[in-house]
Design an enzyme around this catalytic site. Structure first.
Site: not given
Ligand code: AMP
Length: 142
Positions: A106, A108
């Site tokens: 993903h 951001h």
């Molecule tokens: P990463 O550390 O780049 O893997 O980021 C994962 C991101 O996913 C974090 O910013 C979380 O806040 C976000 N996240 C986790 N669970 C969910 C969810 N169910 N829906 C939307 N965002 C999420």
């Protein structure tokens, strides 16, 4: 959730893709899905995920980058316009040591305003009605 090894189809984003978990979606087509981060580092913080099952940048097939990044750009444009932002910060965390917590690739997309800092990564859950309002603004900007 293991932070190395093969792609795990029960990760949170795979479950959102399959419709098993809710999300404030702002964009979806055959290549990618975009939805709001539930712990936004800035208002309108959006995640763009490919539909391909890739853990991260290093697992993504080379020929899948073009179509995926075209969606990242399209979503980024709508996020900036919909949130009336001055600029954007894009981030991608690779592997647990790189800060990745969900092991489905993903990007951001973080709206930025002059003089306004980012909140910490994964700090606090946003209220559902606030996320709903931000998602509506972004959806209206495509
Ligand atoms: P990463 O550390 O780049 O893997 O980021 C994962 C991101 O996913 C974090 O910013 C979380 O806040 C976000 N996240 C986790 N669970 C969910 C969810 N169910 N829906 C939307 N965002 C999420």
């Amino acid at each position: 959730m293991p932070n190395s090894g093969p792609y795990q189809p029960d990760n949170i984003f795979a479950r959102i893709l399959r419709g098993e978990l809710p999300a404030h979606k702002v964009f979806e087509d055959d290549v990618a899905l975009a939805f709001l981060d539930v712990m936004p580092q800035s208002d309108g913080h959006t995640l763009v995920i490919p539909k391909i099952a890739a853990r991260g940048l290093l697992d993504m097939p080379a020929d899948a980058w073009g179509p995926y990044m075209a969606r990242v750009q399209k979503v980024a444009s709508a996020v900036k316009a919909g949130m009336d932002a001055d600029g954007l910060t894009l981030r991608q965390y690779e592997g647990a040591a790189g800060g990745q917590t969900v092991f489905h690739l993903h990007f951001h997309v973080l709206p930025r305003w002059e003089g306004v800092g980012l909140r910490r990564h994964g700090d606090a859950m946003e209220k559902d009605d606030v996320l709903k309002a931000h998602a509506a603004k972004i959806r209206a900007a495509f």
